[in-house]
Each structure stands twice: as C-alpha cells, then as structure tokens.
Enzyme design. Structure first.
Site, PDB file in Angstrom:
ATOM      1  N   SER A   1      -9.925 123.159  18.689  1.00  0.00           N
ATOM      2  CA  SER A   1      -8.730 123.014  18.322  1.00  0.00           C
ATOM      3  C   SER A   1      -8.277 121.905  16.999  1.00  0.00           C
ATOM      4  O   SER A   1      -7.991 122.414  16.349  1.00  0.00           O
ATOM      5  CB  SER A   1      -8.787 121.593  19.474  1.00  0.00           C
TER       6      SER A   1
ATOM      7  N   ASP B   1      -4.910 127.720  28.701  1.00  0.00           N
ATOM      8  CA  ASP B   1      -4.606 126.624  27.875  1.00  0.00           C
ATOM      9  C   ASP B   1      -3.403 125.468  27.941  1.00  0.00           C
ATOM     10  O   ASP B   1      -2.395 127.262  26.779  1.00  0.00           O
ATOM     11  CB  ASP B   1      -4.894 127.070  26.038  1.00  0.00           C
TER      12      ASP B   1
ATOM     13  N   HIS C   1      -8.748 124.596  27.501  1.00  0.00           N
ATOM     14  CA  HIS C   1      -8.971 123.856  26.062  1.00  0.00           C
ATOM     15  C   HIS C   1     -10.156 123.757  25.758  1.00  0.00           C
ATOM     16  O   HIS C   1     -10.464 122.535  26.460  1.00  0.00           O
ATOM     17  CB  HIS C   1      -7.257 123.118  25.876  1.00  0.00           C
TER      18      HIS C   1
END
Length: 235
Positions: free
Chosen positions: A108, A183, A210
């Site tokens: 991320s 995601d 995610h």
C-alpha cells in the site's frame, strides 16, 4: 545473475495506518514460508497519521501507533506529501545502519515508498536533496497494492511511460508487482501504472481486495520470482 549463499535480507515497509509490528503480524504466513530463504526486516515510519494522538504508554510497541510514510496536502495544484523527505532520509539511514539489503518489500503506501526508493537507489539519488548515501543497488523489489507517487516533486524520478512529465529511463531493477482485481483502495490500473516504471516487471494478480496475498499461489509466485532474480547457490 547473482546467486544467494546466505538468506536474503529484505527491508519491509508497512502501509498507511500500520507500523512494523502490525505489518510483521499480517505477513506471518509469507514470512514463515520463506524463512529458509529470506530475513524480513520491518521498520516503522517516522510520522504518525495526521490527526492521530499517540499513546503515552511506556511500552514502545504500543507507542508505534498509527504511522505514515507521509501525510497529504492536496490543497494546491502541486500535490505534496508532507513528511516524505523525512521518511526518505530516515530510510537512507536504515540502509546505512541496518543494511545492506538485497531487496525491498512494500504494501500500500509502503509499496509507493518502496517503489520510489527502488528508483532513487537505481539512480544514485537516495535520499534526494541530501548527500548520496552510497547505497548498493537493490537486487529486487516486491510491490503490493501500490501506485506511483502522486507528489509533484517526485515526478522526475519516474519514466514518462509511467507518469506524464517523468524524466528517468525505465528502472532495470527486477520487480514483482502484486494486486487484487477487487481492490477498491488502489485500483488495478494504478498498480499497473507503477509496473510501467520498470523495464521487465513481473505481475501476479488475484481476485481479492487490498491486502498482501499469502495463499499457495502467491507464495509460489514470490518463490519463483526470487529463484529467477537471485537463484540459490548450489552446494
């Protein structure tokens, strides 16, 4: 092509709202699967998430709190990452104090940071705006659920194939990019955009959202990637 006669050392960068302890716990399955192959070194970002009040508890693990590699300033036309320079200087110090590292692994926001670090190290500009840290080239990067930096100041470090206005050539450091088709935090198209910053990216996709995939297929993909870029030494 280099061979590995010792465990690979991998610098691990957590996501937004996480810290080293949280990220280590959330990647236990992957780390255990690769324990004979790689040592994962987790570090905590120097900034807290904007608005977060850290605990006064004396336990340093609790004081890690919710961290960020940067916070955001989107109030001007030139998008800024607040604290990014400090994080890059901190990571350069981590390379000096805890390195050398064979590779870098980010998730991320940590994937955005890891991708940027990979480009900067390859260009001999890590950290930017400071004397060169003399960091050895990385052998690989594993970037999960990330995208190119949105900071206007970082555009010059990306190739034009990745970002309009980019000036650098595609980076030749081997990379594995992982993202989920569902995601809704970082859309797949944005992760694919990051992959275009690199000359020969390897891509692994999954049907999830995610997170760092740690099922058998994902672990096989990581193992196969490492075998290709840093083969085990034959005894």
């Amino acid at each position: 092509m280099m061979t590995a006669s010792r465990p690979l050392r991998v610098l691990c960068l957590h996501g937004y709202h996480q810290n080293a302890t949280v990220f280590a716990k959330s990647t236990t399955v992957l780390r255990e699967a690769l324990k004979d192959r790689a040592e994962f070194v987790y570090v905590t970002a120097p900034s807290y998430v904007q608005g977060y009040m850290p605990s006064n508890d004396s336990d340093p693990k609790k004081n890690e709190g919710r961290r960020a590699w940067w916070n955001f300033d989107d109030t001007t036309a030139m998008f800024k990452y607040i604290g990014a320079d400090e994080s890059l200087e901190y990571l350069a110090q981590v390379f000096r104090d805890q390195g050398p590292f064979d590779g870098i692994f980010g998730f991320s926001q940590g994937s955005i940071a890891a991708g940027l670090v990979t480009l900067l190290v390859a260009q001999g500009q890590m950290p930017p705006l400071a004397p060169a840290a003399d960091i050895p080239p990385l052998k690989f990067a594993i970037l999960v659920g990330g995208h190119p930096s949105r900071a206007h100041a970082h555009r010059i470090y990306y190739p034009s194939a990745c970002l309009d206005g980019g000036r650098a050539p595609p980076c030749t450091t081997p990379t594995l990019h992982m993202w989920g088709h569902r995601d809704d935090v970082v859309p797949a198209a944005r992760s694919a955009q990051l992959a275009r910053a690199f000359a020969n990216p390897v891509v692994f996709t999954h049907d999830g959202a995610h997170y760092v995939p740690q099922d058998a297929a994902a672990i096989e993909a990581v193992t196969r990637f490492l075998d290709a870029v840093v083969p085990r030494a034959r005894m």
